[in-house]
Design a protein around this motif. Structure first.
Motif, PDB file in Angstrom:
ATOM      1  N   GLN A  67       0.798  -1.221   0.000  1.00 36.82           N
ATOM      2  CA  GLN A  67       0.000   0.000   0.000  1.00 36.82           C
ATOM      3  C   GLN A  67       0.834   1.276   0.000  1.00 36.82           C
ATOM      4  N   GLN A  68       2.091   1.180   0.407  1.00 35.83           N
ATOM      5  CA  GLN A  68       2.945   2.369   0.434  1.00 35.83           C
ATOM      6  C   GLN A  68       3.050   3.009  -0.941  1.00 35.83           C
ATOM      7  N   VAL A  69       3.229   2.180  -1.965  1.00 37.58           N
ATOM      8  CA  VAL A  69       3.395   2.729  -3.303  1.00 37.58           C
ATOM      9  C   VAL A  69       2.096   3.335  -3.824  1.00 37.58           C
ATOM     10  N   PHE A  70       0.953   2.749  -3.444  1.00 34.21           N
ATOM     11  CA  PHE A  70      -0.332   3.303  -3.872  1.00 34.21           C
ATOM     12  C   PHE A  70      -0.613   4.634  -3.176  1.00 34.21           C
ATOM     13  N   ALA A  71      -0.053   4.803  -1.980  1.00 36.59           N
ATOM     14  CA  ALA A  71      -0.299   6.028  -1.212  1.00 36.59           C
ATOM     15  C   ALA A  71       0.580   7.192  -1.659  1.00 36.59           C
ATOM     16  N   ASP A  72       1.540   6.937  -2.525  1.00 34.42           N
ATOM     17  CA  ASP A  72       2.448   7.981  -3.001  1.00 34.42           C
ATOM     18  C   ASP A  72       1.746   8.816  -4.075  1.00 34.42           C
ATOM     19  N   ALA A  73       1.354  10.015  -3.715  1.00 34.12           N
ATOM     20  CA  ALA A  73       0.585  10.868  -4.629  1.00 34.12           C
ATOM     21  C   ALA A  73       1.388  11.327  -5.832  1.00 34.12           C
ATOM     22  N   SER A  74       2.699  11.190  -5.778  1.00 30.60           N
ATOM     23  CA  SER A  74       3.529  11.602  -6.912  1.00 30.60           C
ATOM     24  C   SER A  74       3.542  10.572  -8.033  1.00 30.60           C
ATOM     25  N   LEU A  75       2.959   9.388  -7.761  1.00 29.81           N
ATOM     26  CA  LEU A  75       2.959   8.308  -8.737  1.00 29.81           C
ATOM     27  C   LEU A  75       1.577   8.170  -9.374  1.00 29.81           C
ATOM     28  N   ARG A  76       1.564   7.794 -10.641  1.00 33.26           N
ATOM     29  CA  ARG A  76       0.303   7.535 -11.334  1.00 33.26           C
ATOM     30  C   ARG A  76       0.007   6.039 -11.230  1.00 33.26           C
ATOM     31  N   MET A  77      -0.963   5.714 -10.378  1.00 32.97           N
ATOM     32  CA  MET A  77      -1.282   4.324 -10.083  1.00 32.97           C
ATOM     33  C   MET A  77      -2.762   4.050 -10.326  1.00 32.97           C
ATOM     34  N   HIS A  78      -3.112   2.777 -10.444  1.00 32.86           N
ATOM     35  CA  HIS A  78      -4.507   2.364 -10.508  1.00 32.86           C
ATOM     36  C   HIS A  78      -4.638   0.988  -9.862  1.00 32.86           C
ATOM     37  N   LYS A  79      -5.873   0.613  -9.542  1.00 34.16           N
ATOM     38  CA  LYS A  79      -6.161  -0.705  -8.974  1.00 34.16           C
ATOM     39  C   LYS A  79      -7.279  -1.335  -9.797  1.00 34.16           C
ATOM     40  N   ALA A  80      -6.902  -2.129 -10.764  1.00 32.20           N
ATOM     41  CA  ALA A  80      -7.907  -2.757 -11.623  1.00 32.20           C
ATOM     42  C   ALA A  80      -8.762  -3.734 -10.822  1.00 32.20           C
ATOM     43  N   VAL A  81     -10.043  -3.817 -11.202  1.00 36.23           N
ATOM     44  CA  VAL A  81     -10.959  -4.751 -10.549  1.00 36.23           C
ATOM     45  C   VAL A  81     -10.722  -6.144 -11.119  1.00 36.23           C
ATOM     46  N   LEU A  82     -10.337  -7.081 -10.253  1.00 32.04           N
ATOM     47  CA  LEU A  82      -9.985  -8.429 -10.679  1.00 32.04           C
ATOM     48  C   LEU A  82     -10.836  -9.464  -9.957  1.00 32.04           C
ATOM     49  N   PRO A  83     -11.027 -10.627 -10.570  1.00 35.50           N
ATOM     50  CA  PRO A  83     -11.737 -11.699  -9.860  1.00 35.50           C
ATOM     51  C   PRO A  83     -10.867 -12.244  -8.737  1.00 35.50           C
ATOM     52  N   ALA A  84     -11.486 -12.921  -7.787  1.00 36.98           N
ATOM     53  CA  ALA A  84     -10.730 -13.530  -6.702  1.00 36.98           C
ATOM     54  C   ALA A  84      -9.832 -14.625  -7.262  1.00 36.98           C
ATOM     55  N   PRO A  85      -8.555 -14.640  -6.907  1.00 30.70           N
ATOM     56  CA  PRO A  85      -7.663 -15.687  -7.397  1.00 30.70           C
ATOM     57  C   PRO A  85      -7.903 -16.992  -6.640  1.00 30.70           C
ATOM     58  N   PRO A  86      -7.374 -18.105  -7.113  1.00 31.42           N
ATOM     59  CA  PRO A  86      -7.489 -19.362  -6.357  1.00 31.42           C
ATOM     60  C   PRO A  86      -6.838 -19.220  -4.981  1.00 31.42           C
ATOM     61  N   GLU A  87      -7.371 -19.938  -4.004  1.00 38.15           N
ATOM     62  CA  GLU A  87      -6.787 -19.915  -2.663  1.00 38.15           C
ATOM     63  C   GLU A  87      -5.438 -20.640  -2.670  1.00 38.15           C
ATOM     64  N   PRO A  88      -4.486 -20.218  -1.829  1.00 43.96           N
ATOM     65  CA  PRO A  88      -3.181 -20.891  -1.774  1.00 43.96           C
ATOM     66  C   PRO A  88      -3.333 -22.369  -1.417  1.00 43.96           C
ATOM     67  N   LEU A  89      -2.582 -23.208  -2.096  1.00 43.48           N
ATOM     68  CA  LEU A  89      -2.614 -24.640  -1.835  1.00 43.48           C
ATOM     69  C   LEU A  89      -1.942 -24.942  -0.501  1.00 43.48           C
ATOM     70  N   MET A  90      -2.516 -25.858   0.251  1.00 45.11           N
ATOM     71  CA  MET A  90      -1.965 -26.258   1.540  1.00 45.11           C
ATOM     72  C   MET A  90      -1.263 -27.618   1.460  1.00 45.11           C
TER      73      MET A  90
END
Length: 394
Positions: free
Chosen positions: A197-220
């Motif tokens: 989140q640090q990089v997203f909070a940097d107002a000097s950077l041009r960032m976006h957060k694309a809407v993505l489907p939920a990925p598979p859960e990590p294998l145990m």
């Protein structure tokens, strides 16, 4: 030879820092066509040619990318993929950052994209170790984002562990640059953990957060299903003296874990790494049925061992090239004629195929189609979600 269907209508991709071509396998699985690839390592290029062969609609350039110009690259490209060297950023490296001797190749990647001018692809990806996010207190990652910003890309940042697809713990960082970023924004995703989140909070950077489907859960679990079967008298299993030295190096907790699994009526497998603790070489066995992160076979501490336990017996050997390939999602990779260390180095320094395929299907392809702003359903592909929406509206 790869079995991917080639089509002039498929989105075209460039593969920088190609290594042995695992990014290509993932992109092609998602319907892309990799038209051009480059790597400086002759042994990796040998593996690349050994698997893919020679085809008329693909060019592999072996050599230093600093000697290339933007005019050397093909045009009408949709995606540039770059898995730049992580040696100076990873925990196993020098932590010199993006300006380190090897990781500085990133700037050559940026230079070549810039030299493409108006032919610069609308999508550009950087894949690296998650250490990039904290290298030099986050300054290296911010510098990478700024470099993409200067080329006109808005950047998204994701952390994807191969463990969501194969039983190998292998987290990687992905910066996805888009010339035309989506208007929508995703407030929460397991692929954007708190430490990003640090990089997203940097107002000097041009960032976006694309809407993505939920990925598979990590294998145990699941590593045992990827183990190459071999008889007990195979010469690759360590002899009694070496086995005893292995068991004797274990801590009390480790020894108890191994003894419990050894006495089980069924056979199970675990992986182990050699560590140096207080100046003494010891082995550590994973508690779960998942492989540790595969690494390049430059030394004994980086090479992973396979431990077979059960029915009152124990056995240990080094992990094989076939197991490395399977754990990278490339079970059918051509290993003929390769030396063991060459194969281990090639796979240990690569990106997992199913991670690339998932990212290409759920992010890169929708970005090119302009559909990243469309609603997505958890666990569905973009096309499945679109069909579901049509069904609801019918």
């Amino acid at each position: 030879m790869t079995g991917a269907i080639r089509s002039s209508t498929a989105p075209q991709a460039l593969e920088f820092f190609a290594g042995i071509g695992l990014a290509r396998l993932g992109l092609e699985e998602a319907g892309f066509h990799v038209a051009w690839s480059n790597d400086i390592d002759p042994k990796k290029c040998q593996m690349y040619r050994n698997h893919f062969g020679s085809v008329p609609d693909h060019t592999l350039v072996e050599g230093d990318m600093s000697e290339l110009k933007g005019s050397d690259l093909p045009r009408d490209i949709s995606v540039a993929w770059g898995s730049s060297p992580c040696t100076d950023i990873s925990l196993a490296g020098t932590r010199a950052g993006l300006n380190g001797k090897q990781s500085s190749a990133f700037w050559q990647y940026i230079r070549l994209l810039e030299e493409m001018g108006d032919d610069m692809p609308p999508v550009a990806v950087l894949e690296n170790v998650t250490g990039l996010a904290t290298s030099h207190s986050g300054e290296d990652m911010a510098a990478a984002v700024r470099a993409f910003n200067r080329l006109g890309y808005s950047v998204d940042a994701l952390s994807i562990d191969a463990r969501r697809f194969v039983p190998q713990s292998r987290p990687r960082l992905f910066l996805i640059g888009l010339k035309n970023p989506p208007k929508g924004s995703q407030s929460d995703s397991p692929l954007r953990p708190d430490w990003l989140q640090q990089v997203f909070a940097d107002a000097s950077l041009r960032m976006h957060k694309a809407v993505l489907p939920a990925p598979p859960e990590p294998l145990m679990s699941g590593f045992g299903m990827y183990v190459e079967e071999m008889p007990s008298d195979d010469s690759r299993w360590w002899d009694e003296d070496r086995l005893e030295a292995f068991l004797g190096s274990l801590s009390a907790v480790q020894a108890e874990r191994v003894e419990k699994l050894k006495n089980n009526p069924s056979v199970s497998y675990r992986t182990a790494y050699r560590r140096t603790r207080n100046g003494k070489s010891t082995w550590e066995v994973r508690a779960d049925d998942v492989s540790g992160c595969l690494r390049t076979a430059r030394g004994g501490s980086s090479r992973q061992a396979v431990v077979r336990l059960g029915e009152g017996t124990s056995a240990v050997r080094w992990m094989t090239p076939k197991e490395y390939a399977a754990l990278m999602g490339a079970s059918h990779y051509n290993l003929d004629g390769l030396r063991t260390n060459q194969a281990l180095f090639g796979f240990g320094d690569a990106v997992a195929v199913p991670v690339v395929a998932w990212l290409a299907e759920h992010y890169l392809a929708p970005a090119l189609r302009g559909t990243l702003d469309e609603p997505v359903f958890a666990g569905c592909s973009q096309s499945e979600a679109h069909s579901a929406m049509e069904g609801e509206l019918a």
